[in-house]
Design a protein around this motif. Sequence first.
Motif, PDB file in Angstrom:
ATOM      1  N   ASP A 133      24.611  -0.019   0.463  1.00 61.98           N
ATOM      2  CA  ASP A 133      24.475   1.108   0.983  1.00 61.98           C
ATOM      3  C   ASP A 133      22.830   1.316   0.572  1.00 61.98           C
ATOM      4  O   ASP A 133      22.435   1.563  -0.325  1.00 61.98           O
ATOM      5  CB  ASP A 133      25.013   2.198   0.605  1.00 61.98           C
ATOM      6  N   PHE A 134      22.034   1.272   1.768  1.00 59.99           N
ATOM      7  CA  PHE A 134      20.563   1.505   1.546  1.00 59.99           C
ATOM      8  C   PHE A 134      20.447   2.844   2.090  1.00 59.99           C
ATOM      9  O   PHE A 134      19.375   3.153   2.956  1.00 59.99           O
ATOM     10  CB  PHE A 134      19.602   0.444   2.218  1.00 59.99           C
ATOM     11  N   GLY A 135      20.798   3.957   1.629  1.00 54.64           N
ATOM     12  CA  GLY A 135      20.553   5.284   2.175  1.00 54.64           C
ATOM     13  C   GLY A 135      19.164   5.809   1.703  1.00 54.64           C
ATOM     14  O   GLY A 135      18.437   5.033   0.812  1.00 54.64           O
ATOM     15  N   GLN A 136      18.809   6.908   2.103  1.00 54.50           N
ATOM     16  CA  GLN A 136      17.469   7.354   1.437  1.00 54.50           C
ATOM     17  C   GLN A 136      17.397   7.526   0.148  1.00 54.50           C
ATOM     18  O   GLN A 136      18.476   8.145  -0.576  1.00 54.50           O
ATOM     19  CB  GLN A 136      17.364   8.879   2.344  1.00 54.50           C
ATOM     20  N   ARG A 137      16.550   6.949  -0.444  1.00 54.29           N
ATOM     21  CA  ARG A 137      16.140   7.108  -1.952  1.00 54.29           C
ATOM     22  C   ARG A 137      15.753   8.773  -2.120  1.00 54.29           C
ATOM     23  O   ARG A 137      15.035   9.159  -1.265  1.00 54.29           O
ATOM     24  CB  ARG A 137      15.272   6.090  -2.403  1.00 54.29           C
ATOM     25  N   HIS A 138      15.915   8.834  -3.498  1.00 51.03           N
ATOM     26  CA  HIS A 138      15.450  10.553  -3.746  1.00 51.03           C
ATOM     27  C   HIS A 138      13.818  10.353  -4.176  1.00 51.03           C
ATOM     28  O   HIS A 138      13.608   9.461  -4.987  1.00 51.03           O
ATOM     29  CB  HIS A 138      16.215  10.973  -5.062  1.00 51.03           C
ATOM     30  N   ARG A 139      13.161  11.316  -3.747  1.00 47.88           N
ATOM     31  CA  ARG A 139      11.750  11.199  -4.131  1.00 47.88           C
ATOM     32  C   ARG A 139      11.072  12.500  -4.435  1.00 47.88           C
ATOM     33  O   ARG A 139      11.951  13.580  -4.126  1.00 47.88           O
ATOM     34  CB  ARG A 139      10.824  10.917  -2.777  1.00 47.88           C
ATOM     35  N   ALA A 140      10.582  12.681  -5.679  1.00 44.05           N
ATOM     36  CA  ALA A 140      10.209  13.854  -6.175  1.00 44.05           C
ATOM     37  C   ALA A 140       9.281  14.646  -5.242  1.00 44.05           C
ATOM     38  O   ALA A 140       9.500  16.071  -5.315  1.00 44.05           O
ATOM     39  CB  ALA A 140       9.259  13.549  -7.279  1.00 44.05           C
ATOM     40  N   ASP A 141       8.665  14.196  -4.310  1.00 42.62           N
ATOM     41  CA  ASP A 141       7.909  15.188  -3.328  1.00 42.62           C
ATOM     42  C   ASP A 141       8.363  14.869  -1.918  1.00 42.62           C
ATOM     43  O   ASP A 141       7.968  13.737  -1.352  1.00 42.62           O
ATOM     44  CB  ASP A 141       6.427  14.762  -3.498  1.00 42.62           C
ATOM     45  N   GLN A 178      13.329   3.530   3.177  1.00 44.81           N
ATOM     46  CA  GLN A 178      13.571   2.113   3.430  1.00 44.81           C
ATOM     47  C   GLN A 178      12.551   1.117   2.914  1.00 44.81           C
ATOM     48  O   GLN A 178      12.716   0.172   2.856  1.00 44.81           O
ATOM     49  CB  GLN A 178      13.369   2.082   5.122  1.00 44.81           C
ATOM     50  N   VAL A 179      11.315   1.747   2.055  1.00 48.13           N
ATOM     51  CA  VAL A 179      10.246   0.788   1.773  1.00 48.13           C
ATOM     52  C   VAL A 179      10.702   0.417   0.481  1.00 48.13           C
ATOM     53  O   VAL A 179      10.804   1.142  -0.458  1.00 48.13           O
ATOM     54  CB  VAL A 179       8.837   1.255   1.828  1.00 48.13           C
ATOM     55  N   ARG A 180      10.774  -0.814   0.083  1.00 46.90           N
ATOM     56  CA  ARG A 180      11.265  -1.426  -0.953  1.00 46.90           C
ATOM     57  C   ARG A 180       9.867  -1.494  -1.901  1.00 46.90           C
ATOM     58  O   ARG A 180       9.851  -1.157  -3.178  1.00 46.90           O
ATOM     59  CB  ARG A 180      11.821  -2.661  -1.235  1.00 46.90           C
ATOM     60  N   GLU A 181       8.735  -2.223  -1.227  1.00 49.72           N
ATOM     61  CA  GLU A 181       7.475  -2.459  -2.178  1.00 49.72           C
ATOM     62  C   GLU A 181       6.600  -2.930  -0.930  1.00 49.72           C
ATOM     63  O   GLU A 181       6.750  -3.316   0.259  1.00 49.72           O
ATOM     64  CB  GLU A 181       7.935  -3.724  -2.811  1.00 49.72           C
ATOM     65  N   ILE A 182       5.322  -2.792  -1.378  1.00 47.85           N
ATOM     66  CA  ILE A 182       4.265  -3.130  -0.473  1.00 47.85           C
ATOM     67  C   ILE A 182       3.414  -4.258  -1.274  1.00 47.85           C
ATOM     68  O   ILE A 182       3.146  -4.003  -2.484  1.00 47.85           O
ATOM     69  CB  ILE A 182       3.230  -2.008  -0.065  1.00 47.85           C
ATOM     70  N   VAL A 183       3.266  -5.532  -0.674  1.00 52.83           N
ATOM     71  CA  VAL A 183       2.775  -6.583  -1.615  1.00 52.83           C
ATOM     72  C   VAL A 183       1.591  -7.208  -0.866  1.00 52.83           C
ATOM     73  O   VAL A 183       1.586  -6.936   0.591  1.00 52.83           O
ATOM     74  CB  VAL A 183       3.715  -7.695  -1.923  1.00 52.83           C
ATOM     75  N   ASN A 184       0.843  -7.978  -1.302  1.00 46.58           N
ATOM     76  CA  ASN A 184      -0.186  -9.060  -0.795  1.00 46.58           C
ATOM     77  C   ASN A 184       0.702  -9.908  -0.017  1.00 46.58           C
ATOM     78  O   ASN A 184       1.758 -10.378  -0.697  1.00 46.58           O
ATOM     79  CB  ASN A 184      -1.160  -9.533  -1.611  1.00 46.58           C
ATOM     80  N   LYS A 201      -1.154  -6.486   4.518  1.00 47.83           N
ATOM     81  CA  LYS A 201       0.125  -6.433   3.590  1.00 47.83           C
ATOM     82  C   LYS A 201       0.874  -6.665   4.107  1.00 47.83           C
ATOM     83  O   LYS A 201       1.442  -6.750   5.527  1.00 47.83           O
ATOM     84  CB  LYS A 201      -0.174  -4.698   3.035  1.00 47.83           C
ATOM     85  N   TRP A 202       2.092  -6.901   3.407  1.00 45.33           N
ATOM     86  CA  TRP A 202       3.471  -6.820   3.643  1.00 45.33           C
ATOM     87  C   TRP A 202       4.148  -5.740   3.224  1.00 45.33           C
ATOM     88  O   TRP A 202       3.999  -5.422   2.127  1.00 45.33           O
ATOM     89  CB  TRP A 202       4.036  -8.171   3.175  1.00 45.33           C
ATOM     90  N   ILE A 203       4.786  -5.274   4.115  1.00 43.07           N
ATOM     91  CA  ILE A 203       5.681  -4.085   3.743  1.00 43.07           C
ATOM     92  C   ILE A 203       7.003  -4.501   3.585  1.00 43.07           C
ATOM     93  O   ILE A 203       7.653  -5.118   4.558  1.00 43.07           O
ATOM     94  CB  ILE A 203       5.674  -2.765   4.658  1.00 43.07           C
ATOM     95  N   LEU A 204       7.696  -4.941   2.596  1.00 42.17           N
ATOM     96  CA  LEU A 204       9.054  -5.061   2.238  1.00 42.17           C
ATOM     97  C   LEU A 204       9.987  -3.915   2.435  1.00 42.17           C
ATOM     98  O   LEU A 204      10.209  -2.924   1.705  1.00 42.17           O
ATOM     99  CB  LEU A 204       9.425  -5.849   0.801  1.00 42.17           C
ATOM    100  N   VAL A 205      10.965  -4.004   3.456  1.00 47.71           N
ATOM    101  CA  VAL A 205      11.741  -2.728   3.841  1.00 47.71           C
ATOM    102  C   VAL A 205      13.354  -3.253   3.786  1.00 47.71           C
ATOM    103  O   VAL A 205      13.458  -4.465   4.153  1.00 47.71           O
ATOM    104  CB  VAL A 205      11.474  -2.260   5.233  1.00 47.71           C
ATOM    105  N   ASP A 206      14.254  -2.405   3.621  1.00 48.04           N
ATOM    106  CA  ASP A 206      15.496  -2.306   3.825  1.00 48.04           C
ATOM    107  C   ASP A 206      15.702  -2.476   5.103  1.00 48.04           C
ATOM    108  O   ASP A 206      15.679  -1.318   5.758  1.00 48.04           O
ATOM    109  CB  ASP A 206      16.079  -1.503   2.792  1.00 48.04           C
ATOM    110  N   MET A 228      16.651  -7.643   3.295  1.00 46.53           N
ATOM    111  CA  MET A 228      15.023  -7.124   2.906  1.00 46.53           C
ATOM    112  C   MET A 228      14.212  -7.994   4.088  1.00 46.53           C
ATOM    113  O   MET A 228      14.502  -9.228   3.845  1.00 46.53           O
ATOM    114  CB  MET A 228      14.734  -7.431   1.720  1.00 46.53           C
ATOM    115  N   VAL A 229      13.436  -7.192   4.644  1.00 49.40           N
ATOM    116  CA  VAL A 229      12.416  -8.009   5.457  1.00 49.40           C
ATOM    117  C   VAL A 229      10.993  -7.667   5.406  1.00 49.40           C
ATOM    118  O   VAL A 229      10.749  -6.461   4.780  1.00 49.40           O
ATOM    119  CB  VAL A 229      12.833  -7.582   7.091  1.00 49.40           C
ATOM    120  N   GLY A 230       9.977  -8.566   5.463  1.00 51.29           N
ATOM    121  CA  GLY A 230       8.849  -8.462   5.146  1.00 51.29           C
ATOM    122  C   GLY A 230       8.054  -8.141   6.493  1.00 51.29           C
ATOM    123  O   GLY A 230       8.282  -8.870   7.486  1.00 51.29           O
ATOM    124  N   LEU A 231       7.420  -6.944   6.647  1.00 50.91           N
ATOM    125  CA  LEU A 231       6.705  -6.426   7.829  1.00 50.91           C
ATOM    126  C   LEU A 231       5.125  -6.747   7.647  1.00 50.91           C
ATOM    127  O   LEU A 231       4.381  -6.087   6.736  1.00 50.91           O
ATOM    128  CB  LEU A 231       7.042  -5.446   8.423  1.00 50.91           C
TER     129      LEU A 231
END
Length: 164
Positions: free
Chosen positions: A3-11, A32-38, A84-89, A94-97
Amino acid sequence: MPDFGQRHRADPQKSLVGFVVGDVHYAIGIGQVREIVNPLPITTLPHTPPEVSGVADHRGDVVPVIDLRTRFGLTPTAPSRSTKWILVDAGERMVGLVVDAVTEVFGTGGDEIRPTPAMGGSRDLRGIRGVTNHNGILVFVLDTKRFTEVVDDIADVLPPMEEH
């Protein structure tokens, strides 16, 4: 099925990750963003849709990589320092955009994401969920689950994503 529901963020005001492809500004929900990578080395696979550059090994996960320039009908360009690659759920995977540049993390300022106007079939192709305005610029918000459809054709050769 993970389950890749919305993650909790402080702001909660910073709910979107902005990026540019060509001259157009886009965003993806930060949940949905897991990580931003080169960019990483890519292995090309035969018989994939044109927008699928191939797959990459990211920390043991085999990640399909989608070039958004190709997906959106733009001329492909060589990667630059800002690429950049945006790794998303995207569903179960996981898919790299591949994007031209990541701009910033921002919020809608309390405004709702509005539907895009009907302009032909490109809305479905791009996977646009809606549009918002950020600092006087129209930003098209993408639905990451639409990118699952692109990689479904190659899913039988890819292992499922592991939970991290």
